[in-house]
Design a protein around this motif. Structure first.
Motif, PDB file in Angstrom:
ATOM      1  N   THR A 285       1.858  16.811   2.689  1.00 53.05           N
ATOM      2  CA  THR A 285       3.059  16.526   1.891  1.00 53.05           C
ATOM      3  C   THR A 285       2.921  17.123   0.485  1.00 53.05           C
ATOM      4  O   THR A 285       1.836  17.540   0.076  1.00 53.05           O
ATOM      5  CB  THR A 285       3.250  15.006   1.740  1.00 53.05           C
ATOM      6  OG1 THR A 285       2.114  14.497   1.026  1.00 53.05           O
ATOM      7  CG2 THR A 285       3.376  14.311   3.088  1.00 53.05           C
ATOM      8  N   ASP A 286       4.034  17.093  -0.230  1.00 55.58           N
ATOM      9  CA  ASP A 286       3.990  17.546  -1.632  1.00 55.58           C
ATOM     10  C   ASP A 286       2.930  16.769  -2.406  1.00 55.58           C
ATOM     11  O   ASP A 286       2.209  17.341  -3.232  1.00 55.58           O
ATOM     12  CB  ASP A 286       5.351  17.316  -2.306  1.00 55.58           C
ATOM     13  CG  ASP A 286       6.444  18.200  -1.729  1.00 55.58           C
ATOM     14  OD1 ASP A 286       6.111  19.282  -1.203  1.00 55.58           O
ATOM     15  OD2 ASP A 286       7.618  17.804  -1.788  1.00 55.58           O
ATOM     16  N   MET A 287       2.867  15.476  -2.136  1.00 55.88           N
ATOM     17  CA  MET A 287       1.873  14.658  -2.852  1.00 55.88           C
ATOM     18  C   MET A 287       0.455  15.096  -2.477  1.00 55.88           C
ATOM     19  O   MET A 287      -0.429  15.158  -3.331  1.00 55.88           O
ATOM     20  CB  MET A 287       2.102  13.169  -2.543  1.00 55.88           C
ATOM     21  CG  MET A 287       1.235  12.217  -3.330  1.00 55.88           C
ATOM     22  SD  MET A 287       1.206  12.526  -5.127  1.00 55.88           S
ATOM     23  CE  MET A 287       2.682  11.718  -5.666  1.00 55.88           C
ATOM     24  N   ASP A 288       0.241  15.432  -1.197  1.00 60.51           N
ATOM     25  CA  ASP A 288      -1.087  15.926  -0.800  1.00 60.51           C
ATOM     26  C   ASP A 288      -1.431  17.201  -1.574  1.00 60.51           C
ATOM     27  O   ASP A 288      -2.547  17.343  -2.087  1.00 60.51           O
ATOM     28  CB  ASP A 288      -1.128  16.238   0.704  1.00 60.51           C
ATOM     29  CG  ASP A 288      -1.000  14.996   1.569  1.00 60.51           C
ATOM     30  OD1 ASP A 288      -1.473  13.935   1.153  1.00 60.51           O
ATOM     31  OD2 ASP A 288      -0.409  15.098   2.666  1.00 60.51           O
ATOM     32  N   TYR A 290      -0.266  18.199  -4.437  1.00 66.83           N
ATOM     33  CA  TYR A 290      -0.464  17.873  -5.848  1.00 66.83           C
ATOM     34  C   TYR A 290      -1.862  17.263  -6.070  1.00 66.83           C
ATOM     35  O   TYR A 290      -2.582  17.623  -7.008  1.00 66.83           O
ATOM     36  CB  TYR A 290       0.639  16.892  -6.284  1.00 66.83           C
ATOM     37  CG  TYR A 290       0.502  16.374  -7.686  1.00 66.83           C
ATOM     38  CD1 TYR A 290       0.667  17.226  -8.781  1.00 66.83           C
ATOM     39  CD2 TYR A 290       0.214  15.025  -7.925  1.00 66.83           C
ATOM     40  CE1 TYR A 290       0.544  16.734 -10.073  1.00 66.83           C
ATOM     41  CE2 TYR A 290       0.086  14.537  -9.204  1.00 66.83           C
ATOM     42  CZ  TYR A 290       0.249  15.395 -10.282  1.00 66.83           C
ATOM     43  OH  TYR A 290       0.125  14.909 -11.560  1.00 66.83           O
ATOM     44  N   LEU A 291      -2.235  16.348  -5.162  1.00 69.12           N
ATOM     45  CA  LEU A 291      -3.542  15.710  -5.326  1.00 69.12           C
ATOM     46  C   LEU A 291      -4.679  16.704  -5.100  1.00 69.12           C
ATOM     47  O   LEU A 291      -5.703  16.655  -5.780  1.00 69.12           O
ATOM     48  CB  LEU A 291      -3.676  14.502  -4.381  1.00 69.12           C
ATOM     49  CG  LEU A 291      -2.751  13.334  -4.737  1.00 69.12           C
ATOM     50  CD1 LEU A 291      -2.869  12.219  -3.709  1.00 69.12           C
ATOM     51  CD2 LEU A 291      -3.052  12.783  -6.138  1.00 69.12           C
ATOM     52  N   GLN A 344       3.690   8.875 -13.234  1.00 67.69           N
ATOM     53  CA  GLN A 344       2.891   8.540 -12.043  1.00 67.69           C
ATOM     54  C   GLN A 344       1.507   8.019 -12.422  1.00 67.69           C
ATOM     55  O   GLN A 344       1.009   7.063 -11.831  1.00 67.69           O
ATOM     56  CB  GLN A 344       2.783   9.773 -11.126  1.00 67.69           C
ATOM     57  CG  GLN A 344       4.132  10.101 -10.491  1.00 67.69           C
ATOM     58  CD  GLN A 344       4.128  11.391  -9.687  1.00 67.69           C
ATOM     59  OE1 GLN A 344       3.175  12.159  -9.736  1.00 67.69           O
ATOM     60  NE2 GLN A 344       5.202  11.631  -8.964  1.00 67.69           N
ATOM     61  N   LYS A 348       0.193   4.076 -11.737  1.00 71.40           N
ATOM     62  CA  LYS A 348      -1.060   3.759 -11.030  1.00 71.40           C
ATOM     63  C   LYS A 348      -1.967   2.900 -11.930  1.00 71.40           C
ATOM     64  O   LYS A 348      -2.554   1.920 -11.485  1.00 71.40           O
ATOM     65  CB  LYS A 348      -1.760   5.072 -10.650  1.00 71.40           C
ATOM     66  CG  LYS A 348      -3.081   4.862  -9.967  1.00 71.40           C
ATOM     67  CD  LYS A 348      -3.689   6.198  -9.522  1.00 71.40           C
ATOM     68  CE  LYS A 348      -5.186   6.063  -9.321  1.00 71.40           C
ATOM     69  NZ  LYS A 348      -5.972   7.114  -9.957  1.00 71.40           N
ATOM     70  N   GLU A 620      11.864   9.363  -9.892  1.00 69.31           N
ATOM     71  CA  GLU A 620      11.020   8.314 -10.483  1.00 69.31           C
ATOM     72  C   GLU A 620      11.871   7.152 -10.974  1.00 69.31           C
ATOM     73  O   GLU A 620      11.484   5.990 -10.863  1.00 69.31           O
ATOM     74  CB  GLU A 620      10.172   8.873 -11.639  1.00 69.31           C
ATOM     75  CG  GLU A 620       9.096   9.860 -11.228  1.00 69.31           C
ATOM     76  CD  GLU A 620       8.071   9.271 -10.273  1.00 69.31           C
ATOM     77  OE1 GLU A 620       7.864   8.052 -10.266  1.00 69.31           O
ATOM     78  OE2 GLU A 620       7.483  10.072  -9.509  1.00 69.31           O
ATOM     79  N   ALA A 685      11.731  15.170  -3.511  1.00 68.83           N
ATOM     80  CA  ALA A 685      11.487  13.764  -3.874  1.00 68.83           C
ATOM     81  C   ALA A 685      12.806  13.024  -4.039  1.00 68.83           C
ATOM     82  O   ALA A 685      12.972  11.888  -3.572  1.00 68.83           O
ATOM     83  CB  ALA A 685      10.668  13.695  -5.157  1.00 68.83           C
ATOM     84  N   THR A 717       6.409  16.840   4.177  1.00 68.06           N
ATOM     85  CA  THR A 717       7.012  15.936   3.186  1.00 68.06           C
ATOM     86  C   THR A 717       8.264  15.284   3.769  1.00 68.06           C
ATOM     87  O   THR A 717       8.423  14.059   3.723  1.00 68.06           O
ATOM     88  CB  THR A 717       7.393  16.734   1.921  1.00 68.06           C
ATOM     89  OG1 THR A 717       6.249  17.442   1.481  1.00 68.06           O
ATOM     90  CG2 THR A 717       7.903  15.827   0.822  1.00 68.06           C
TER      91      THR A 717
END
Ligand code: HT7
Ligand code: ZN
Length: 876
Positions: A285-288, A290-291, A344, A348, A620, A685, A717
């Protein structure tokens, strides 16, 4: 076991300058022959002649000093140490040990996986490979020779440069590696495995050409390209922002599927969890993406902040981790959207670190005691540590911070130092006094900053009264005031920022000021304030504190619309949403119908209308505060009412703005080939946030739309966004989609993890039964940390309504799994045990169930120190 105390730190009596290892891999044994150049430490006050080496889970075969084999009567060995009495001032110590990496389920030291053998030495894994003085202030140069079967283990890697290699008898081969830099043993790494390779190169700004290598499990090179790209970006960024260049001829990243954490910064040979290496548009995913970008950068940045300058002892862990998280946060902000990255990161921090600071495991950024160091790789050390570095950056400014970094390297390159050494470099470079600021390192707990504003129209003055306090935390009943940098602005009725002049100043100085809050109570008087402002406080979240202010709902919607600080525009919406949900929870508890103010509904409508300006930011703003965060805001958390009320708000917004959400879902599609860049990811998103709102209506139209989206999605995603919605819905599409997904992806471990996770976090009734059934699924195993996280951690941490089930079933289930995991992997087990940290936040009945669950863990024999420390502190 006895706790280790910071105040007991003493330099090591003996140093080791050089290490030669010869490692022979022959299943079931790894046999390690070590030659250590040992000498008395002139900096130690200890005049004894006993050398104590650490060693665990290894079998000693022989010991020799200066070539003379010692008889068993000449040394003492037990489960933790090898003791040698009356050693010379300088000598060569040789040991031979063996152990079975195939039986190592703890995944620390040297352990086997399906593709080969890998190491994890931080914090204290090197002692599971050979006898050594296993502490970071003992730094040595390493020469390592590996031998193994050539067919099974074609890749033989260690830190540094390959200096020789060859074949040997019995279809075996060997490779010798030399690391030119002295390093602490926690940065040691070696790999003997069958892996595929993607190569690239990077020319540093001083013209050195370095070989870059990414090793992955066979057949996965097509998922390694983004990692190589991210590595080059990180190298470029560190040169241009901090002037820091790669100091090696070769930089390797090795991905392994069985790994306790995210990744490890071993000098020149980073070892990564596959989760932070492998990515393809249809699998990640996009988050993957990014991380991966952030983690690759983080580990690379450690080459300077952690490796060239390392920690004196493990109490100083935040010296490298807090600073390196700050650096990877800044990298993320520069590469993607600064505002969204900050939102973000703060989300967290508040969800996880603030809860830690309020619970039984609360500790300062620089802890002063621990039983098991592995339990202190925490959000406090990492994320609050990064906030502490960020505050220094805010107080002294960007240019002075850079000077401070330069001075830090000038003074300490090649050394093992303390957090205080870092602060001193910043103080000296910026010529400021950070004495009071140092309390951020030694005091635990989250400060509360209460602000009250008063406007005097006649005098045209605005007085901001700021009071700070910090709740008692474990072992720290009283706190002294912190030095808090508070960035503020004053927003006029027309939405413009006012010029800011404090009483006594000759002229206004901009529209954004950092106030130095140092006292328990302090007043700041702004003059020449022409009309009543709305204060914008703690802009950009300039300090890790809980902010309380007397804003009205109208003030908050005003800030949502106009604040020039993007973080605070988002924050105003978050504060308002929190307020509304918590009021609704009270109404539900009292048997009343909760209300949602029209002003909030209108404000969300405006977010949707203006979404095209910055889709990622709008997404967000549409994400309501997490249930775990809301629980923390209550005196006695009520997970059921929170869940009901939060969903009610979503449903009301979805009903009211159905057409706008449908429009956003259609409009923000992303044509063309997939790219994980911030613009495209932001559009996805927003689109997927709109879909989630629509699916909250759970009617046949929304389900059909989502199922169609699931089938049509061309990247992971969009696939996961649709699957997650379906997993929370009771329609027949749920089982169909989950079945199709597993069938398609059953051979991609990281994607199967997503399949477990999406089910473990489903809010549908019967969650525990489903999770228990998944435990028996052939694809489930407790031995793989990613898999355990995808089912058990996901359930315990991200499914609050079922984990906190009123009948205690969630607690009992997780406690049983902690015990089962502990027999395999104590580090992972203690992480799961931490799901109980906040048990005292809940009602008496739930507390009773949680206490019983914790007691049931504690009474087990042979519990690890890792789990025992967590459970003892929870029950204290
Ligand atoms: N410095 C690394 C920490 C780490 C770790 C610690 C304990 C057990 C296993 C571990 N794997 C990695 C990761 C980092 O912060 O960069
Ligand atoms: Zn790190």
């Amino acid at each position: 076991p006895q706790p280790v105390l910071l105040k007991d730190y003493a330099p090591p009596p003996y140093l080791i300058d050089r290490v030669e290892l010869d490692v022979d891999v022959r299943e079931p044994w790894a046999t390690v022959h070590a030659r250590l150049a040992v000498r008395r430490n002139p900096g130690s006050k200890d005049t004894g002649r006993t050398l104590v080496l650490d060693g665990e889970h290894i079998e000693l075969l022989s010991v020799a000093i200066d070539g003379r084999a010692l008889a068993a009567s000449e040394y003492k060995v037990d489960a933790q140490n090898l003791r040698l009495e009356s050693v010379p001032d300088a000598f060569t110590l040789e040991t031979r040990v063996r152990f079975d990496p195939w039986k190592n389920t703890r995944l620390e030291g040297f352990y086997a996986t399906k593709d080969g053998l890998f190491t994890q030495c931080e914090a204290q894994g090197f002692r599971c490979i050979t006898y050594f003085v296993d502490r970071p202030d003992v730094m040595a140069k390493y020469l390592v020779t590996l031998h193994a079967d050539k067919e099974r283990f074609p890749r033989l890697l260690a830190n540094g440069n390959l200096v020789a290699s060859g074949d040997e008898e019995g279809a075996r081969h060997w490779a010798r590696w030399e690391d030119p830099f002295p390093k602490p043993c926690y940065l040691y790494a070696m790999v003997a495995a069958k892996l595929d390779l993607l190569e690239g190169s990077f020319t540093t700004r001083s013209g050195k050409n370095a070989l870059l290598q990414v090793y992955v499990e066979p057949g996965k090179v097509d998922q390694a390209g983004f990692t190589l790209h991210a590595l080059k970006k990180a190298m470029q960024w560190d040169e241009s922002v901090f002037g820091l260049e790669l100091d090696l001829d070769r930089f390797m990243i090795v991905a392994v599927g069985d790994f306790n954490m995210g990744a490890m910064e071993n000098k020149g040979l980073n070892i990564f969890n596959t989760k932070y290496v492998l990515a393809r548009p249809d699998t990640a995913t996009d988050m993957d993406y990014y991380l991966i970008d952030r983690v690759v950068a983080h580990e690379y940045f450690h080459n300077w902040t952690g490796n060239r300058v390392t920690c004196r002892d493990w109490f100083q862990l935040s010296l490298k981790e807090g600073l390196t998280v700050f650096r990877d946060q800044e990298y993320g902000a520069d590469e993607y959207s600064r505002a969204v990255a900050r939102i973000q990161d703060v989300r967290k921090l508040r969800e996880v670190q603030f809860a830690e600071d309020a619970g039984p495991m609360a500790h300062p950024v620089r802890p002063d005691t621990y039983v098991e160091i592995n339990n202190f790789y925490t959000p406090t050390v990492y994320d609050k540590g990064a906030e502490v570095v960020r505050m220094i950056h805010t107080i002294i400014g960007k240019a002075a911070f850079r000077r401070g970094m330069d001075l830090y390297f000038e003074r300490h390159d090649g050394q093992a130092v303390t957090c205080d050494d870092f602060v001193r470099a910043m103080e000296d470079a910026a010529k400021v006094d950070l004495t009071q600021f140092r309390r951020w390192y030694s005091q635990s707990g989250t400060p509360v900053v209460a602000c009250r504003g008063e406007y005097d129209a006649t005098a045209q003055k605005y007085t901001l009264t700021v009071k700070q306090s910090c709740p008692p935390t474990a072992g720290q009943p009283e706190k002294l005031p912190f030095h808090i940098p508070m960035a503020v602005g004053l927003v006029a009725a027309d939405g413009a920022d006012m010029a800011l002049r404090l009483e006594g100043e000759p002229r206004a100085q901009g529209t954004n000021r950092v106030l130095d809050v140092r006292e328990a109570e302090q007043r700041f008087v702004f003059v020449d304030v022409p009309s009543m402002p709305v204060p914008s406080l703690l802009r950009g979240f300039s300090a890790p504190v809980v902010l309380r202010s007397d804003w009205s709902d109208a003030d908050l919607t005003h800030l949502m619309a106009y604040d020039s600080d993007a973080f605070n525009r988002w924050e105003a919406g978050d504060v308002l949403a929190t307020r509304i949900i918590l009021a609704g929870v009270k109404a539900i508890q009292a048997g009343n119908v909760p209300e949602i103010p029209a002003a909030y509904i209108d404000a969300i409508g405006r977010v949707l209308v203006n979404a095209a300006r910055d889709p990622a930011f709008a997404a967000e703003c549409l994400a309501l505060p997490a249930e775990s965060f809301l629980a923390e805001q209550m005196d006695v958390a009520d997970p059921d009412a929170i869940h009901v009320m939060r969903k009610r708000v979503i449903r009301i917004l979805a009903t009211r703005y159905r057409t706008r959400f449908e429009g956003a879902f259609r409009h923000f599609s992303v044509p063309g080939a997939y790219s994980p860049d911030a613009g495209a990811a932001g559009r996805r998103a927003l689109r997927n946030a709109a879909l989630a709102y629509l699916m909250e209506l759970d009617d046949s139209t929304a389900r059909a739309l989502t199922f169609l989206e699931y089938r049509r999605a061309e990247n992971m995603t969009d696939t996961m966004a649709a699957l997650q919605c379906l997993a929370n819905s009771s329609g027949a599409e749920r089982e169909r989609a989950l079945g199709m997904f597993f069938e398609k992806w059953k051979d991609e471990a990281l994607v199967v993890d997503k399949w477990f996770r999406v089910q473990a976090t489903s809010e549908l009734a019967g969650a525990i039964d489903r999770v228990q059934a998944l435990l028996k699924h052939p694809a489930f195993t407790l031995a793989n940390p990613n898999r355990a996280r995808s089912l058990l951690f996901a359930f315990a941490r991200a499914n609050p309504v079922h984990f906190h089930a009123a009948d205690g079933s969630g607690y009992r289930f997780v406690a049983e799994q902690v015990v089962a995991l502990d027999a395999l992997n104590p580090q992972i087990a203690s992480g799961l045990a931490r799901s109980f940290d906040r048990w005292k936040k809940y009602d008496a009945a739930r507390q009773g169930h949680a206490r019983a669950a914790l007691e049931s863990i504690r009474t087990r024999d042979a519990l690890s120190n890792d789990v025992r420390e967590v459970v003892d502190r929870a029950l204290a």
